[in-house]
Design a protein around this motif. Structure first.
Motif, PDB file in Angstrom:
ATOM      1  N   GLU A 446       0.826  -1.205   0.000  1.00 37.57           N
ATOM      2  CA  GLU A 446       0.000   0.000   0.000  1.00 37.57           C
ATOM      3  C   GLU A 446       0.862   1.258   0.000  1.00 37.57           C
ATOM      4  O   GLU A 446       0.467   2.293   0.540  1.00 37.57           O
ATOM      5  CB  GLU A 446      -0.917   0.007   1.230  1.00 37.57           C
ATOM      6  CG  GLU A 446      -1.841  -1.189   1.338  1.00 37.57           C
ATOM      7  CD  GLU A 446      -3.033  -1.078   0.403  1.00 37.57           C
ATOM      8  OE1 GLU A 446      -3.182  -0.022  -0.239  1.00 37.57           O
ATOM      9  OE2 GLU A 446      -3.806  -2.041   0.315  1.00 37.57           O
ATOM     10  N   SER A 447       2.047   1.191  -0.603  1.00 34.30           N
ATOM     11  CA  SER A 447       2.985   2.308  -0.513  1.00 34.30           C
ATOM     12  C   SER A 447       2.418   3.577  -1.129  1.00 34.30           C
ATOM     13  O   SER A 447       2.579   4.674  -0.581  1.00 34.30           O
ATOM     14  CB  SER A 447       4.303   1.930  -1.194  1.00 34.30           C
ATOM     15  OG  SER A 447       4.072   1.555  -2.545  1.00 34.30           O
ATOM     16  N   ALA A 448       1.738   3.450  -2.272  1.00 30.81           N
ATOM     17  CA  ALA A 448       1.192   4.638  -2.932  1.00 30.81           C
ATOM     18  C   ALA A 448       0.117   5.298  -2.067  1.00 30.81           C
ATOM     19  O   ALA A 448       0.099   6.520  -1.892  1.00 30.81           O
ATOM     20  CB  ALA A 448       0.625   4.259  -4.295  1.00 30.81           C
ATOM     21  N   THR A 449      -0.784   4.482  -1.522  1.00 34.37           N
ATOM     22  CA  THR A 449      -1.845   5.030  -0.660  1.00 34.37           C
ATOM     23  C   THR A 449      -1.265   5.620   0.611  1.00 34.37           C
ATOM     24  O   THR A 449      -1.685   6.690   1.065  1.00 34.37           O
ATOM     25  CB  THR A 449      -2.861   3.936  -0.314  1.00 34.37           C
ATOM     26  OG1 THR A 449      -3.368   3.345  -1.520  1.00 34.37           O
ATOM     27  CG2 THR A 449      -4.022   4.509   0.482  1.00 34.37           C
ATOM     28  N   LEU A 450      -0.284   4.932   1.198  1.00 34.61           N
ATOM     29  CA  LEU A 450       0.338   5.437   2.420  1.00 34.61           C
ATOM     30  C   LEU A 450       1.057   6.754   2.166  1.00 34.61           C
ATOM     31  O   LEU A 450       1.011   7.666   3.003  1.00 34.61           O
ATOM     32  CB  LEU A 450       1.308   4.402   2.983  1.00 34.61           C
ATOM     33  CG  LEU A 450       0.669   3.193   3.680  1.00 34.61           C
ATOM     34  CD1 LEU A 450       1.709   2.112   3.940  1.00 34.61           C
ATOM     35  CD2 LEU A 450       0.019   3.617   4.995  1.00 34.61           C
ATOM     36  N   ASP A 451       1.709   6.856   1.024  1.00 39.95           N
ATOM     37  CA  ASP A 451       2.371   8.124   0.692  1.00 39.95           C
ATOM     38  C   ASP A 451       1.357   9.256   0.598  1.00 39.95           C
ATOM     39  O   ASP A 451       1.609  10.378   1.067  1.00 39.95           O
ATOM     40  CB  ASP A 451       3.134   7.992  -0.625  1.00 39.95           C
ATOM     41  CG  ASP A 451       4.424   7.198  -0.470  1.00 39.95           C
ATOM     42  OD1 ASP A 451       4.898   7.065   0.679  1.00 39.95           O
ATOM     43  OD2 ASP A 451       4.958   6.724  -1.484  1.00 39.95           O
ATOM     44  N   ALA A 452       0.213   8.976  -0.009  1.00 40.10           N
ATOM     45  CA  ALA A 452      -0.833   9.996  -0.108  1.00 40.10           C
ATOM     46  C   ALA A 452      -1.369  10.368   1.275  1.00 40.10           C
ATOM     47  O   ALA A 452      -1.683  11.540   1.543  1.00 40.10           O
ATOM     48  CB  ALA A 452      -1.964   9.497  -1.000  1.00 40.10           C
ATOM     49  N   ILE A 453      -1.463   9.381   2.161  1.00 38.09           N
ATOM     50  CA  ILE A 453      -1.933   9.654   3.528  1.00 38.09           C
ATOM     51  C   ILE A 453      -0.938  10.534   4.269  1.00 38.09           C
ATOM     52  O   ILE A 453      -1.317  11.520   4.928  1.00 38.09           O
ATOM     53  CB  ILE A 453      -2.164   8.328   4.272  1.00 38.09           C
ATOM     54  CG1 ILE A 453      -3.375   7.590   3.679  1.00 38.09           C
ATOM     55  CG2 ILE A 453      -2.382   8.578   5.765  1.00 38.09           C
ATOM     56  CD1 ILE A 453      -3.546   6.182   4.196  1.00 38.09           C
ATOM     57  N   TRP A 454       0.353  10.202   4.178  1.00 36.69           N
ATOM     58  CA  TRP A 454       1.371  11.021   4.844  1.00 36.69           C
ATOM     59  C   TRP A 454       1.409  12.425   4.265  1.00 36.69           C
ATOM     60  O   TRP A 454       1.635  13.406   4.994  1.00 36.69           O
ATOM     61  CB  TRP A 454       2.738  10.359   4.734  1.00 36.69           C
ATOM     62  CG  TRP A 454       2.885   9.111   5.553  1.00 36.69           C
ATOM     63  CD1 TRP A 454       3.130   7.848   5.102  1.00 36.69           C
ATOM     64  CD2 TRP A 454       2.805   9.013   6.978  1.00 36.69           C
ATOM     65  NE1 TRP A 454       3.186   6.969   6.147  1.00 36.69           N
ATOM     66  CE2 TRP A 454       3.002   7.647   7.314  1.00 36.69           C
ATOM     67  CE3 TRP A 454       2.582   9.927   7.999  1.00 36.69           C
ATOM     68  CZ2 TRP A 454       2.982   7.199   8.629  1.00 36.69           C
ATOM     69  CZ3 TRP A 454       2.568   9.472   9.309  1.00 36.69           C
ATOM     70  CH2 TRP A 454       2.765   8.133   9.611  1.00 36.69           C
ATOM     71  N   GLU A 455       1.189  12.550   2.964  1.00 31.51           N
ATOM     72  CA  GLU A 455       1.167  13.881   2.350  1.00 31.51           C
ATOM     73  C   GLU A 455       0.004  14.712   2.890  1.00 31.51           C
ATOM     74  O   GLU A 455       0.142  15.926   3.101  1.00 31.51           O
ATOM     75  CB  GLU A 455       1.067  13.746   0.832  1.00 31.51           C
ATOM     76  CG  GLU A 455       2.345  13.231   0.184  1.00 31.51           C
ATOM     77  CD  GLU A 455       2.163  12.909  -1.289  1.00 31.51           C
ATOM     78  OE1 GLU A 455       1.056  13.189  -1.818  1.00 31.51           O
ATOM     79  OE2 GLU A 455       3.103  12.383  -1.906  1.00 31.51           O
ATOM     80  N   ARG A 456      -1.140  14.068   3.124  1.00 32.86           N
ATOM     81  CA  ARG A 456      -2.271  14.806   3.687  1.00 32.86           C
ATOM     82  C   ARG A 456      -1.970  15.243   5.113  1.00 32.86           C
ATOM     83  O   ARG A 456      -2.344  16.357   5.519  1.00 32.86           O
ATOM     84  CB  ARG A 456      -3.533  13.945   3.666  1.00 32.86           C
ATOM     85  CG  ARG A 456      -4.744  14.623   4.313  1.00 32.86           C
ATOM     86  CD  ARG A 456      -6.028  13.939   3.984  1.00 32.86           C
ATOM     87  NE  ARG A 456      -6.300  13.954   2.559  1.00 32.86           N
ATOM     88  CZ  ARG A 456      -7.342  13.372   1.983  1.00 32.86           C
ATOM     89  NH1 ARG A 456      -8.225  12.729   2.732  1.00 32.86           N
ATOM     90  NH2 ARG A 456      -7.507  13.424   0.684  1.00 32.86           N
ATOM     91  N   ILE A 457      -1.297  14.395   5.866  1.00 29.87           N
ATOM     92  CA  ILE A 457      -0.924  14.763   7.234  1.00 29.87           C
ATOM     93  C   ILE A 457       0.022  15.959   7.219  1.00 29.87           C
ATOM     94  O   ILE A 457      -0.143  16.926   7.983  1.00 29.87           O
ATOM     95  CB  ILE A 457      -0.290  13.561   7.941  1.00 29.87           C
ATOM     96  CG1 ILE A 457      -1.335  12.450   8.130  1.00 29.87           C
ATOM     97  CG2 ILE A 457       0.309  13.964   9.282  1.00 29.87           C
ATOM     98  CD1 ILE A 457      -0.749  11.119   8.524  1.00 29.87           C
ATOM     99  N   LEU A 458       1.015  15.912   6.345  1.00 34.12           N
ATOM    100  CA  LEU A 458       1.957  17.031   6.250  1.00 34.12           C
ATOM    101  C   LEU A 458       1.277  18.287   5.729  1.00 34.12           C
ATOM    102  O   LEU A 458       1.646  19.403   6.111  1.00 34.12           O
ATOM    103  CB  LEU A 458       3.132  16.637   5.346  1.00 34.12           C
ATOM    104  CG  LEU A 458       4.042  15.539   5.906  1.00 34.12           C
ATOM    105  CD1 LEU A 458       5.091  15.130   4.882  1.00 34.12           C
ATOM    106  CD2 LEU A 458       4.727  16.007   7.193  1.00 34.12           C
TER     107      LEU A 458
END
Length: 694
Positions: A446-458
């Motif tokens: 789920e690396s792509a989805t997780l990256d998008a999640i971390w980007e939203r947090i940042l």
């Protein structure tokens, strides 16, 4: 009789007992109630005149209607007892009939549901309360018994105390007490063995029972519409009888959910996504949430009430139980219900302080945070709910370019940061980020989805640290401590691959805080803000950002840049102690923040790089700065640093020697190639001359 001897009944006897005896009595009661309503008014005066003696009758039975209603309740309670004890036995009759026609118990079941619904929706005041409560209990009992867990529970052995009878006006023991076993006495079949055909009919019965609850939901929706249409009832307390009915309903629904949460209402596997996307389909869980929300709409309390009523509190607890079981539908309902109250203080919305009374929307927001404490809540569900909460926050407080969707609240962009609250957001982030970090460490699918999640947090952190110019002071003045907590939580769980992006945000956040601190020193006459609080808050935010850089990204160039800028400017000001002006005091506080941050870093290289400035700080007049610089210098391992630099120098010398040797070898090879080239040129000239002669 049925309770005491039911285990000996044949299928035909059961059919006759329920369809003819029980429902026959129910029909007679209905006729009697309808007849007593029409005759009561005309006979009351005549009966009063013909009575020779006046007898006081309790208000609960001072009319024929009330007496027949009490009889009806007794029949309903008796039917409940029969179903509780013999449901497994009755369910087994569904496989004993002809294949080409429905079993008799199916029609009986429909009649039971129809009767319970009629009783639950009975019109009237307090005289019909018991009947309505009994109807709700019977309807929910049908759902309870026909669900998978309910079937297993109801099939357990149950002791029935039928060894007592009235003999001569007194209770006498006439025979030993009987025990209902999980066995059909006539067929000899063990009822604990799962029969696929029986399970098929059980599922069908549960579907019918749940459909009856849907019909009751439609009734509540119509009732709510009728009440809302009456202007005089808009700000009145909900009818006490209706409140008791809804309270009973919520209590029975809670029991039903406990039985069904692992089977019929088991939430699906939560997939990682950037918001809560659930289809509003016809599954049991979706219909159950719809029913709860309808009950909540019918339970509106007095407009000026300071506390939730029993129904509202019960529905909120039920939604929390569902949310704790990873129900994204329940979370979606709670988040939608909370609205702005999850991020905006209630006194900014309606003038009421959070500490004075309860507000339904605010309680819904708190319920979302409370549900995160459940051990049954999956990590995926936590992450999805956290992302949904961040979407709502960004749509309220984010600038237009960072808003996630186009459907902002009506006053989006108008909310002042001074009205914000961050306690619920911090709680959600704490659990959600821990879950996201756990998933990130366990999987790579789920690396792509997780990256998008971390980007939203940042993106959320960036929105906190870099607000728009018109609200740039509000956050520092009112919420600096909350910013500290949020930044600490994010940095605790942020993966290393996102450090570069985070470093840029923290650098900008620290620079903005320094900028605001000095702006407020120049704008002390601004009456719309408290400059002292803004400066203190800006220093706190700078501390959070710079400490994060020192702890997680000490090699970032921004650490050296900010340190040199702040410490250098502080040393150059040369004004300390009581004689320092406001601007100089701000510089000193920022320098103290830099020193506090440097204490927490693990990078000796960073500390060695700051060594000259720290040494200069030990001679300033400010005691706090001298002590802070001294502690940092005391923590620097100079011997190790010198040894490390010595090793680096030796390695550099060795490398230089190797490079020099390689260079010499290359020069020799070049000379050799040049000599070879000259020889080839000479031979070519000789060959050309010989060719010309020939």
């Amino acid at each position: 009789c049925a309770v005491g001897l039911g285990d000996k009944f044949t299928d035909a006897q059961w059919e006759k007992c329920l369809n003819q005896t029980v429902f026959g009595i129910m029909r007679d009661i209905s006729f009697a109630i309808n007849g007593s309503d029409s005759n009561q008014a005309s006979s009351s005066d005549e009966g009063a005149r013909s009575r020779r003696y006046k007898v006081a009758v309790h208000h609960s039975r001072d009319s024929a209607t009330k007496q027949w209603s009490t009889t009806q309740v007794l029949v309903l309670r008796g039917l409940e007892r029969v179903l509780r004890l013999f449901f497994a036995r009755l369910l087994a009759t569904t496989t004993n009939g002809a294949d080409d026609k429905d079993p008799w118990f199916l029609q009986t079941w429909k009649a039971i549901l129809r009767t319970s619904l009629e009783c639950a929706t009975l019109a009237g005041g307090r005289e019909t309360l018991d009947v309505r409560l009994a109807g709700i209990e019977l309807a929910l009992l049908c759902s309870h018994l026909s669900c998978k867990a309910g079937l297993v529970a109801s099939a357990a052995s149950a002791r029935v105390g039928t060894n007592m009878e009235v003999v001569g006006g007194a209770l006498r023991s006439v025979r030993a007490a009987t025990t209902v076993q999980n066995k059909d006495q006539n067929s000899g079949k063990d009822m604990t063995i799962v029969d696929p055909e029986v399970e098929k009919w059980r599922d069908h019965l549960f579907d019918l029972s749940f459909a009856a609850l849907g019909e009751y939901r439609v009734y509540l929706e119509q009732l709510d519409t009728q009440v809302a249409a009456e202007a005089e009832k808009k700000h009145m307390l909900t009818d006490s009888v209706q409140t008791q009915v809804l309270t009973k309903l919520v209590g029975e629904l809670s029991k039903l959910y406990e039985c069904c949460k692992g089977n019929e209402m088991l939430p699906g596997v939560s997939a990682l996504q950037l918001d809560i996307f659930v289809e509003d389909d016809d599954c049991y869980e979706s219909r159950f949430v719809h029913l709860i929300l309808t009950i909540m709409n019918n339970a509106d309390s007095d407009y000026n009430s300071r506390y939730l009523n029993q129904v509202q509190r019960g529905t909120m607890s039920l939604l929390q139980a569902m949310a704790s079981n990873s129900s994204l539908r329940a979370f979606k309902a709670l988040i939608t219900l909370s609205g702005d109250y999850m991020f905006v203080r209630s006194n900014a919305l309606d003038g009421n302080d959070d500490n004075h009374g309860e507000i339904l929307e605010l309680e819904a927001a708190k319920t979302v945070a409370s549900a995160f404490d459940s051990d049954d809540l999956s990590s995926e569900a936590k992450v999805v709910v956290m992302c949904s909460v961040l979407v709502q926050y960004l749509n309220i407080y984010g600038s237009p370019e960072v808003r996630i969707s186009d459907s902002q609240p009506s006053d989006a962009g108008v909310r002042k940061t001074s009205e914000a609250r961050y306690d619920i957001l911090t709680s959600v982030l704490d659990s959600g980020l821990e879950a996201a970090s756990h998933i990130d460490a366990q999987t790579t699918d789920e690396s792509a989805t997780l990256d998008a999640i971390w980007e939203r947090i940042l993106l959320t952190i960036s929105s906190l640290m870099l607000p728009s110019n018109d609200t740039r002071y509000d956050g520092y003045e009112n919420h600096s401590k909350s910013f500290l907590n949020i930044i600490a939580v994010v940095l605790l769980h942020l993966p290393v691959r996102k450090y570069a992006v985070a470093a840029s945000i923290l650098e900008k956040g620290a620079a903005r805080a320094v900028e605001v601190a000095f702006e407020c020193n120049e704008d002390r006459k601004n009456k719309t803000i408290d400059p002292v609080k803004v400066v203190e808050g800006a220093i706190d935010v700078f501390l959070a950002c710079f400490m994060g850089l020192c702890q997680k990204m000490p090699s970032s160039p921004s650490v050296h840049t900010l340190s040199n800028q702040i410490l250098g400017d502080t040393l150059d000001s040369k004004v300390f102690g009581d004689n320092a002006g406001l601007e100089s005091k701000t510089r000193q506080n920022l320098a103290l923040a830099v020193c506090e941050s440097l204490k927490t870093t693990f990078s000796q290289e960073l500390l060695v790089g700051m060594f000259p400035l720290l040494c200069r700080l030990t001679s300033v007049e400010n005691d706090g700065l001298r002590r802070a610089a001294g502690k940092i210098l005391g923590g620097i391992n100079l011997a190790e640093a010198i040894s490390r630099e010595h090793r680096r120098a030796e390695q550099a010398e060795i490398r230089a020697s190797e490079i020099e040797e390689e260079n010499s070898a290359l020069l020799e090879e070049v000379e050799y190639l040049q000599a070879e080239n000259e020889e080839l040129q000479r031979q070519l000239a000789i060959f050309s001359e010989s060719s010309d002669i020939t």
